[in-house]
Design an enzyme around this catalytic site. Structure first.
Site, PDB file in Angstrom:
ATOM      1  N   GLY A  35      -3.128 -12.992  20.893  1.00 54.99           N
ATOM      2  CA  GLY A  35      -1.954 -13.711  21.133  1.00 54.99           C
ATOM      3  C   GLY A  35      -1.551 -13.406  22.620  1.00 54.99           C
ATOM      4  N   ASN A  36      -0.755 -14.439  23.152  1.00 55.26           N
ATOM      5  CA  ASN A  36      -0.269 -14.098  24.284  1.00 55.26           C
ATOM      6  C   ASN A  36       1.169 -15.393  24.552  1.00 55.26           C
ATOM      7  OD1 ASN A  36      -1.870 -16.290  25.386  1.00 55.26           O
ATOM      8  ND2 ASN A  36      -3.372 -14.746  24.675  1.00 55.26           N
ATOM      9  N   SER A  76      -4.594  -8.357  29.680  1.00 52.17           N
ATOM     10  CA  SER A  76      -5.495  -8.624  28.847  1.00 52.17           C
ATOM     11  C   SER A  76      -5.668  -7.156  28.058  1.00 52.17           C
ATOM     12  CB  SER A  76      -6.828  -8.865  29.645  1.00 52.17           C
ATOM     13  OG  SER A  76      -8.101  -9.119  28.644  1.00 52.17           O
ATOM     14  N   GLY A  77      -5.849  -7.217  26.717  1.00 54.74           N
ATOM     15  CA  GLY A  77      -6.357  -6.041  26.198  1.00 54.74           C
ATOM     16  C   GLY A  77      -5.361  -4.964  25.959  1.00 54.74           C
ATOM     17  N   ASP A 131      -6.601 -15.879  28.009  1.00 55.61           N
ATOM     18  CA  ASP A 131      -6.285 -17.233  27.909  1.00 55.61           C
ATOM     19  C   ASP A 131      -5.727 -17.959  29.055  1.00 55.61           C
ATOM     20  OD1 ASP A 131      -7.467 -17.544  25.127  1.00 55.61           O
ATOM     21  OD2 ASP A 131      -6.043 -15.980  24.641  1.00 55.61           O
ATOM     22  N   HIS A 149       0.314 -18.602  22.478  1.00 56.95           N
ATOM     23  CA  HIS A 149      -0.982 -18.558  21.881  1.00 56.95           C
ATOM     24  C   HIS A 149      -1.085 -17.642  20.865  1.00 56.95           C
ATOM     25  CE1 HIS A 149      -5.047 -19.224  20.583  1.00 56.95           C
ATOM     26  NE2 HIS A 149      -5.617 -18.521  21.429  1.00 56.95           N
ATOM     27  N   HIS A 206      -3.373 -16.519  16.769  1.00 53.84           N
ATOM     28  CA  HIS A 206      -4.223 -16.582  15.830  1.00 53.84           C
ATOM     29  C   HIS A 206      -3.623 -16.444  14.497  1.00 53.84           C
ATOM     30  CE1 HIS A 206      -8.006 -16.046  18.177  1.00 53.84           C
ATOM     31  NE2 HIS A 206      -7.286 -16.613  18.976  1.00 53.84           N
ATOM     32  N   ASP A 263      12.154 -32.058  11.165  1.00 48.74           N
ATOM     33  CA  ASP A 263      13.246 -31.444  12.001  1.00 48.74           C
ATOM     34  C   ASP A 263      12.553 -30.912  13.183  1.00 48.74           C
ATOM     35  OD1 ASP A 263      15.334 -31.942  10.403  1.00 48.74           O
ATOM     36  OD2 ASP A 263      15.166 -30.059   9.529  1.00 48.74           O
ATOM     37  N   HIS A 268     -10.592 -23.057  16.500  1.00 51.61           N
ATOM     38  CA  HIS A 268      -9.843 -21.762  17.227  1.00 51.61           C
ATOM     39  C   HIS A 268      -8.484 -21.565  16.605  1.00 51.61           C
ATOM     40  CE1 HIS A 268      -8.712 -20.258  21.605  1.00 51.61           C
ATOM     41  NE2 HIS A 268      -8.543 -19.397  20.667  1.00 51.61           N
ATOM     42  N   TYR A 276      21.805 -33.152  14.780  1.00 47.02           N
ATOM     43  CA  TYR A 276      21.232 -32.209  14.425  1.00 47.02           C
ATOM     44  C   TYR A 276      20.993 -30.826  15.441  1.00 47.02           C
ATOM     45  CZ  TYR A 276      17.372 -29.260  12.624  1.00 47.02           C
ATOM     46  OH  TYR A 276      16.660 -28.120  12.139  1.00 47.02           O
TER      47      TYR A 276
HETATM   48 ZN   LIG Z   1      -7.505 -17.788  20.930  1.00 46.98          ZN
END
Ligand SMILES: [Zn+2]
Length: 232
Positions: free
Chosen positions: A29-30, A46-47, A77, A96, A98, A121, A172, A230
């Protein structure tokens, strides 16, 4: 002090929300945060595990994916984020993950049907699932092409990225966006919840109908109509 401090802080805060909201495992995720006037965005390196992140570690990248400032390698990504920022000029943040339920729909290669008002909504259409990428796109510049897979999906389905701030990439996982990084993370959490509810709905009643048009219209107008009330 650097002219990028504000987006580094914004991206850092938003990234730290992902583990808190249960949307990521390990370093998956990022989130990125853009400054349109500077033509750059800040993204997670990264990482690097979440507990070792700090605002200074966020990498500054331009909309072509080129690193402008920072000593670490940007998220793998990054090119997908760059493509979306470059083509969709009004977004200021991208997430992003998962996350389990949204990713399960992506792996099933299905749009998430609009079953209820929680979904309505936020979007008044099914959450789109872009088809899995072609072999040619995968063999090419994969992360860059992932961005185009998303753009093509919105073009084909005639969706407006300001109206629908989420997508699943087939096989993905989800990408979400918004006016800033916090909104992109919010959308990522909403999507996960909607994805979970849709799965349970189909389990309880495999023949559950989609939301009635009258309710879809009502929720759309509540958000957009002349008498919109709303609040978000
Ligand atoms: Zn991914």
């Amino acid at each position: 002090m650097s002219k990028y401090d504000h987006i580094r802080n914004e991206a850092y805060e938003a990234n730290m929300q992902l583990p808190k909201l249960g949307l990521v495992l390990f370093t998956f995720g990022n989130v990125s945060a853009a400054d349109r006037s500077l033509g750059v965005f800040a993204i997670k390196p990264s990482g690097v595990p979440y507990e070792q992140l700090s605002p200074e570690k966020m990498v500054i990248v331009d909309f072509d994916g080129k690193t402008v400032d920072g000593s670490l390698r940007p998220s793998s990504d990054t090119l997908t984020h760059a493509v979306l920022y470059k083509h969709w000029e009004k977004i200021g943040g991208i997430t992003h993950t998962h996350s389990t339920y949204a990713t399960s729909w992506a792996q099933s290669q299905r749009d998430i049907p609009i079953f209820g008002t929680t979904h309505a909504d936020h979007n008044t259409v099914d959450v789109p699932c872009a088809p899995p990428m072609s072999d040619e796109m995968i063999r090419g510049d994969y992360e860059y092409q992932t961005g185009f897979q998303i753009l093509n999906c919105f073009k084909e389905k005639k969706l407006d990225y300001e109206e629908v701030e989420m997508v699943l990439v087939g096989n993905h996982a989800p990408f979400t966006w918004g006016k800033d990084a916090a909104k992109a993370v919010y959308n990522s959490a909403v999507l996960e919840s909607v994805a979970q509810m849709a799965l349970l709905t189909e389990q309880i009643n495999p023949k559950a109908p989609r939301l009635k048009d009258a309710l879809i219209k009502k929720h759309f107008e509540r958000k957009h109509g002349p008498n919109s009330y709303y609040g978000q």
